[in-house]
Write an enzyme that holds these catalytic residues in place. Structure first.
Site, PDB file in Angstrom:
ATOM      1  N   ARG A  43     -14.650  14.988   9.773  1.00  0.00           N
ATOM      2  CA  ARG A  43     -15.839  15.156   8.920  1.00  0.00           C
ATOM      3  C   ARG A  43     -15.533  14.919   7.445  1.00  0.00           C
ATOM      4  NH1 ARG A  43     -17.203  15.513  13.570  1.00  0.00           N
ATOM      5  NH2 ARG A  43     -18.825  16.868  14.391  1.00  0.00           N
ATOM      6  N   CYS A  83     -24.607  20.985  12.806  1.00  0.00           N
ATOM      7  CA  CYS A  83     -23.742  22.133  12.500  1.00  0.00           C
ATOM      8  C   CYS A  83     -23.716  22.392  10.994  1.00  0.00           C
ATOM      9  CB  CYS A  83     -22.328  21.865  13.014  1.00  0.00           C
ATOM     10  SG  CYS A  83     -22.215  22.059  14.804  1.00  0.00           S
ATOM     11  N   GLU A 118     -20.462  22.115   6.336  1.00  0.00           N
ATOM     12  CA  GLU A 118     -20.537  20.723   6.768  1.00  0.00           C
ATOM     13  C   GLU A 118     -21.812  20.110   6.196  1.00  0.00           C
ATOM     14  OE1 GLU A 118     -21.951  18.308  10.220  1.00  0.00           O
ATOM     15  OE2 GLU A 118     -20.043  19.058  11.009  1.00  0.00           O
TER      16      GLU A 118
HETATM   17  N1  EPU Z   1     -19.660  28.376  21.455  1.00  0.00           N
HETATM   18  C1  EPU Z   1     -20.068  29.682  21.608  1.00  0.00           C
HETATM   19  N2  EPU Z   1     -21.263  30.033  21.055  1.00  0.00           N
HETATM   20  C2  EPU Z   1     -22.036  29.175  20.371  1.00  0.00           C
HETATM   21  C3  EPU Z   1     -21.600  27.848  20.206  1.00  0.00           C
HETATM   22  C4  EPU Z   1     -20.392  27.475  20.764  1.00  0.00           C
HETATM   23  O1  EPU Z   1     -19.389  30.490  22.213  1.00  0.00           O
HETATM   24  O2  EPU Z   1     -23.101  29.579  19.898  1.00  0.00           O
HETATM   25  C5  EPU Z   1     -18.393  27.976  22.089  1.00  0.00           C
HETATM   26  C6  EPU Z   1     -18.646  27.008  23.240  1.00  0.00           C
HETATM   27  O3  EPU Z   1     -18.912  27.709  24.434  1.00  0.00           O
HETATM   28  C7  EPU Z   1     -17.354  26.250  23.288  1.00  0.00           C
HETATM   29  C8  EPU Z   1     -16.895  26.218  21.834  1.00  0.00           C
HETATM   30  O4  EPU Z   1     -17.587  27.266  21.172  1.00  0.00           O
HETATM   31  O5  EPU Z   1     -16.396  26.922  24.035  1.00  0.00           O
HETATM   32  C9  EPU Z   1     -17.192  24.880  21.164  1.00  0.00           C
HETATM   33  O6  EPU Z   1     -18.598  24.625  21.203  1.00  0.00           O
HETATM   34  P1  EPU Z   1     -19.220  23.134  21.266  1.00  0.00           P
HETATM   35  O7  EPU Z   1     -18.646  22.409  22.420  1.00  0.00           O
HETATM   36  O8  EPU Z   1     -20.674  23.265  21.157  1.00  0.00           O
HETATM   37  O9  EPU Z   1     -18.605  22.426  20.022  1.00  0.00           O
HETATM   38  P2  EPU Z   1     -18.610  22.846  18.497  1.00  0.00           P
HETATM   39  O10 EPU Z   1     -17.181  22.895  18.063  1.00  0.00           O
HETATM   40  O11 EPU Z   1     -19.442  24.008  18.222  1.00  0.00           O
HETATM   41  C10 EPU Z   1     -18.555  20.357  17.671  1.00  0.00           C
HETATM   42  C11 EPU Z   1     -19.197  19.606  16.525  1.00  0.00           C
HETATM   43  C12 EPU Z   1     -20.587  19.152  16.911  1.00  0.00           C
HETATM   44  C13 EPU Z   1     -20.503  18.265  18.143  1.00  0.00           C
HETATM   45  C14 EPU Z   1     -19.861  19.084  19.280  1.00  0.00           C
HETATM   46  C15 EPU Z   1     -19.627  18.260  20.526  1.00  0.00           C
HETATM   47  C16 EPU Z   1     -18.432  20.517  14.416  1.00  0.00           C
HETATM   48  C17 EPU Z   1     -18.705  21.437  13.288  1.00  0.00           C
HETATM   49  N3  EPU Z   1     -19.325  20.497  15.400  1.00  0.00           N
HETATM   50  O12 EPU Z   1     -19.317  21.548  17.846  1.00  0.00           O
HETATM   51  O13 EPU Z   1     -21.065  18.364  15.830  1.00  0.00           O
HETATM   52  O14 EPU Z   1     -21.789  17.831  18.537  1.00  0.00           O
HETATM   53  O15 EPU Z   1     -18.559  19.551  18.840  1.00  0.00           O
HETATM   54  O16 EPU Z   1     -18.557  17.387  20.345  1.00  0.00           O
HETATM   55  O17 EPU Z   1     -17.439  19.798  14.392  1.00  0.00           O
HETATM   56  C18 EPU Z   1     -22.301  18.350  13.774  1.00  0.00           C
HETATM   57  O18 EPU Z   1     -21.305  17.811  13.282  1.00  0.00           O
HETATM   58  O19 EPU Z   1     -23.321  18.596  13.100  1.00  0.00           O
HETATM   59  C19 EPU Z   1     -22.236  18.732  15.184  1.00  0.00           C
HETATM   60  C20 EPU Z   1     -23.231  19.349  15.767  1.00  0.00           C
END
Ligand code: EPU
Length: 302
Positions: free
Chosen positions: A177, A226, A296
């Site tokens: 990012r 995010c 972000e």
């Molecule tokens: N999780 C929770 N509770 C929540 C959200 C997530 O427990 O409310 C847990 C999930 O169960 C999982 C872990 O956290 O075990 C990671 O969650 P997720 O797979 O949704 O990925 P993330 O790290 O929250 C990142 C990117 C997203 C992208 C997804 C999928 C960032 C800040 N976010 O989210 O990107 O869509 O991976 O690859 O890097 C964005 O950049 O705006 C964005 C949405």
């Protein structure tokens, strides 16, 4: 900010700039938040250096708007004009494995267009709203991929030299990012080198990513994706969720019940509501875990 000087307005027209007075940025951002200002739509890349010289010599502050999907803008009358590219049609040209794409092109439509021509690699980006230029500047990524991997060349207006330049992919650093572009650089066009893949196979990848996104993110609601970057080794959403903050609200700004790193505008949230919610969540995470969450979302605070 309003541009009233008739001489200035006519020079803008000569530069191929379409002046749209008094536009609400709430209508141009996915959060649906933001005040009012004059919007300058740029139809010719070549006129950008002259346009910026003109604005500077008239002491008119400006900001560059992409697709408005990762942006939180202050309310009220804004103290800068906003510049936005009006993309050409067509905005994607293919040449073997190279895709030449205008920065104003819609990201999702571009991924689909390339897929239909058997060019893959960007399946993870399919549900990410915004423009190709915005994705490039932020090095947008999801599901194990990021756009920077495929960048062969970028055409940009460079604030440092005040000129339009072309950089090779290896002259740019793409991190999580984050890119080495300066904040005032303006993305104009990009050439991606994409791997060949049969459309059917790409489509299957797209379906899987779509499904994951649908099941974990509040897609139908007004958000900026995010809000925080993931701190090294953690998921911001997971940390916020663990503290039981889903549903926490300030006015109509609310931590999503579906994904805790998405903050949604449930009605008429003001920018100050969203900023207060961001500050509150950041403080609570800091107190509980000693982890500092970095935005972000890009904030334009007047
Ligand atoms: N999780 C929770 N509770 C929540 C959200 C997530 O427990 O409310 C847990 C999930 O169960 C999982 C872990 O956290 O075990 C990671 O969650 P997720 O797979 O949704 O990925 P993330 O790290 O929250 C990142 C990117 C997203 C992208 C997804 C999928 C960032 C800040 N976010 O989210 O990107 O869509 O991976 O690859 O890097 C964005 O950049 O705006 C964005 C949405």
């Amino acid at each position: 900010m309003r541009l009233a000087d008739p001489k200035l307005v006519s020079t803008l027209r000569e530069l191929g700039v379409d002046l749209q007075p008094g536009v609400s940025l709430a209508g141009l951002t996915s959060l649906g938040i933001g005040g009012t200002t004059d919007l300058l739509r740029i139809t010719r890349h070549e006129s950008i250096p002259d346009l910026l010289r003109l604005l500077d010599s008239n002491s008119i502050p400006h900001k560059f708007l992409g697709g408005g999907s990762n942006l939180l803008v202050s309310d009220g009358e804004l103290p800068w004009v906003v510049l936005q590219l009006a993309g050409p049609d067509p905005d994607v040209l293919l040449e073997g494995n190279l895709a030449h794409i205008d920065a104003a092109a819609d990201l999702g439509r571009t991924v689909t267009y390339c897929a239909k021509h058997d060019l893959g690699g960007m399946e993870g980006l399919i549900g990410v709203p915004g423009t190709v230029g915005g994705a490039l500047r932020m090095n947008a990524g999801a599901y194990g991929m990021q756009i920077g991997t495929y960048v062969r060349e970028v055409k940009l207006y460079r604030a440092a030299t005040r000129q339009i330049e072309t950089l090779r992919g290896d002259q740019i650093s793409f991190e999580y990012r984050h890119t080495s572009f300066a904040p005032d650089d303006m993305m104009l066009a990009v050439t991606l080198e994409l791997p060949s893949k049969p459309y059917k196979e790409i489509l299957q990848g797209i379906r899987i990513c779509n499904e994951k996104r649908r099941s974990s993110q509040p897609l139908g609601q007004k958000s900026a994706g995010c809000i925080f970057k993931n701190p090294l080794g953690y998921s911001a959403g997971h940390l916020i969720d663990e503290l039981g903050l889903k549903g926490l609200s300030v006015g109509d700004a609310r931590v999503s019940d579906r994904h805790a790193n998405f903050f949604v505008n449930t009605g008429n949230a003001a920018a100050r509501d969203m900023l207060a919610l961001i500050g509150d969540v950041r403080d609570r995470v800091q107190k509980a875990y000693g982890v500092n969450l970095e935005n972000e979302v890009v904030v334009w605070n007047a």
